[in-house]
Design a protein around this motif. Structure first.
Motif, PDB file in Angstrom:
ATOM      1  N   THR A   1      15.115  -6.711  -3.767  1.00 27.65           N
ATOM      2  CA  THR A   1      14.725  -6.896  -5.165  1.00 27.65           C
ATOM      3  C   THR A   1      15.109  -5.660  -5.977  1.00 27.65           C
ATOM      4  O   THR A   1      15.616  -4.680  -5.432  1.00 27.65           O
ATOM      5  N   ASP A   2      14.817  -5.718  -7.253  1.00 24.55           N
ATOM      6  CA  ASP A   2      15.025  -4.572  -8.140  1.00 24.55           C
ATOM      7  C   ASP A   2      13.744  -3.756  -8.279  1.00 24.55           C
ATOM      8  O   ASP A   2      13.561  -3.031  -9.246  1.00 24.55           O
ATOM      9  N   LEU A   3      12.856  -3.861  -7.278  1.00 28.08           N
ATOM     10  CA  LEU A   3      11.566  -3.193  -7.315  1.00 28.08           C
ATOM     11  C   LEU A   3      11.488  -2.102  -6.258  1.00 28.08           C
ATOM     12  O   LEU A   3      12.216  -2.129  -5.267  1.00 28.08           O
ATOM     13  N   LYS A   4      10.579  -1.159  -6.487  1.00 28.73           N
ATOM     14  CA  LYS A   4      10.421  -0.024  -5.588  1.00 28.73           C
ATOM     15  C   LYS A   4       8.938   0.194  -5.322  1.00 28.73           C
ATOM     16  O   LYS A   4       8.110   0.073  -6.220  1.00 28.73           O
ATOM     17  N   ALA A   5       8.596   0.531  -4.072  1.00 28.99           N
ATOM     18  CA  ALA A   5       7.221   0.850  -3.694  1.00 28.99           C
ATOM     19  C   ALA A   5       7.037   2.359  -3.757  1.00 28.99           C
ATOM     20  O   ALA A   5       7.898   3.117  -3.316  1.00 28.99           O
ATOM     21  N   ILE A   6       5.901   2.772  -4.327  1.00 28.86           N
ATOM     22  CA  ILE A   6       5.573   4.194  -4.373  1.00 28.86           C
ATOM     23  C   ILE A   6       4.127   4.384  -3.958  1.00 28.86           C
ATOM     24  O   ILE A   6       3.311   3.470  -4.075  1.00 28.86           O
ATOM     25  N   LYS A   7       3.818   5.572  -3.462  1.00 31.28           N
ATOM     26  CA  LYS A   7       2.449   5.914  -3.105  1.00 31.28           C
ATOM     27  C   LYS A   7       1.773   6.477  -4.345  1.00 31.28           C
ATOM     28  O   LYS A   7       2.372   7.228  -5.106  1.00 31.28           O
ATOM     29  N   THR A   8       0.526   6.090  -4.559  1.00 32.58           N
ATOM     30  CA  THR A   8      -0.253   6.591  -5.686  1.00 32.58           C
ATOM     31  C   THR A   8      -1.552   7.205  -5.159  1.00 32.58           C
ATOM     32  O   THR A   8      -1.874   7.078  -3.974  1.00 32.58           O
ATOM     33  N   ARG A   9      -2.284   7.802  -6.048  1.00 35.90           N
ATOM     34  CA  ARG A   9      -3.577   8.389  -5.682  1.00 35.90           C
ATOM     35  C   ARG A   9      -4.530   7.301  -5.194  1.00 35.90           C
ATOM     36  O   ARG A   9      -5.356   7.538  -4.317  1.00 35.90           O
ATOM     37  N   ASP A  10      -4.393   6.090  -5.739  1.00 36.03           N
ATOM     38  CA  ASP A  10      -5.295   4.983  -5.408  1.00 36.03           C
ATOM     39  C   ASP A  10      -4.753   4.024  -4.350  1.00 36.03           C
ATOM     40  O   ASP A  10      -5.388   3.019  -4.068  1.00 36.03           O
ATOM     41  N   GLY A  11      -3.581   4.263  -3.816  1.00 36.11           N
ATOM     42  CA  GLY A  11      -2.995   3.360  -2.822  1.00 36.11           C
ATOM     43  C   GLY A  11      -1.499   3.286  -2.977  1.00 36.11           C
ATOM     44  O   GLY A  11      -0.784   4.253  -2.749  1.00 36.11           O
ATOM     45  N   LEU A  12      -1.001   2.126  -3.403  1.00 34.37           N
ATOM     46  CA  LEU A  12       0.430   1.889  -3.581  1.00 34.37           C
ATOM     47  C   LEU A  12       0.674   1.252  -4.942  1.00 34.37           C
ATOM     48  O   LEU A  12      -0.229   0.691  -5.536  1.00 34.37           O
ATOM     49  N   ALA A  13       1.920   1.323  -5.389  1.00 38.52           N
ATOM     50  CA  ALA A  13       2.294   0.662  -6.639  1.00 38.52           C
ATOM     51  C   ALA A  13       3.711   0.115  -6.485  1.00 38.52           C
ATOM     52  O   ALA A  13       4.502   0.616  -5.683  1.00 38.52           O
ATOM     53  N   ILE A  14       4.000  -0.891  -7.276  1.00 40.76           N
ATOM     54  CA  ILE A  14       5.346  -1.467  -7.339  1.00 40.76           C
ATOM     55  C   ILE A  14       5.859  -1.247  -8.740  1.00 40.76           C
ATOM     56  O   ILE A  14       5.196  -1.583  -9.726  1.00 40.76           O
TER      57      ILE A  14
END
Length: 111
Positions: free
Chosen positions: A90-103
């Motif tokens: 996809t054109d999406l990326k997973a990143i780690k955040t302070r609260d968990g994960l984000a897309i």
């Protein structure tokens, strides 16, 4: 198509309600590897299942997941690599955040 509208509303409501509880989800986030065995499927369903399986809050604008297919994921992964693997076509990326994960939007899909 009432069924399609109802399903879209339900997915949006589930993902939106998950946004309201980041602290609680983060407390349960499992950082060890978990076994995933996903066939290619609707991305919104796969992300929701990954969030439940890992216990990690996944922050995402539901419109980013519309009409997208998640990649197959087979094997043991920690949450961030599992989500990254799921998003690979996809054109999406997973990143780690302070609260968990984000897309987030990343750019053109990888072949």
């Amino acid at each position: 198509m009432p069924f399609a509208v109802s399903r879209a509303c339900m997915v949006t409501a589930l993902l939106t309600s998950a946004l309201l509880l980041p602290a609680a989800a983060n407390a349960a986030c499992q950082h060890q590897a978990v076994k995933y065995d996903y066939a290619p499927q609707r991305l919104d369903q796969a992300v929701q299942d990954l969030a439940h399986r890992s216990g990690c809050f996944v922050q995402v604008d539901p419109s980013l997941l519309e009409n997208k297919q998640g990649a197959a994921v087979h094997g043991r992964y920690r949450p961030l690599p599992a989500l990254t693997h799921l998003l690979r076509s996809t054109d999406l990326k997973a990143i780690k955040t302070r609260d968990g994960l984000a897309i987030i939007r990343n750019g053109p899909p990888q072949p």
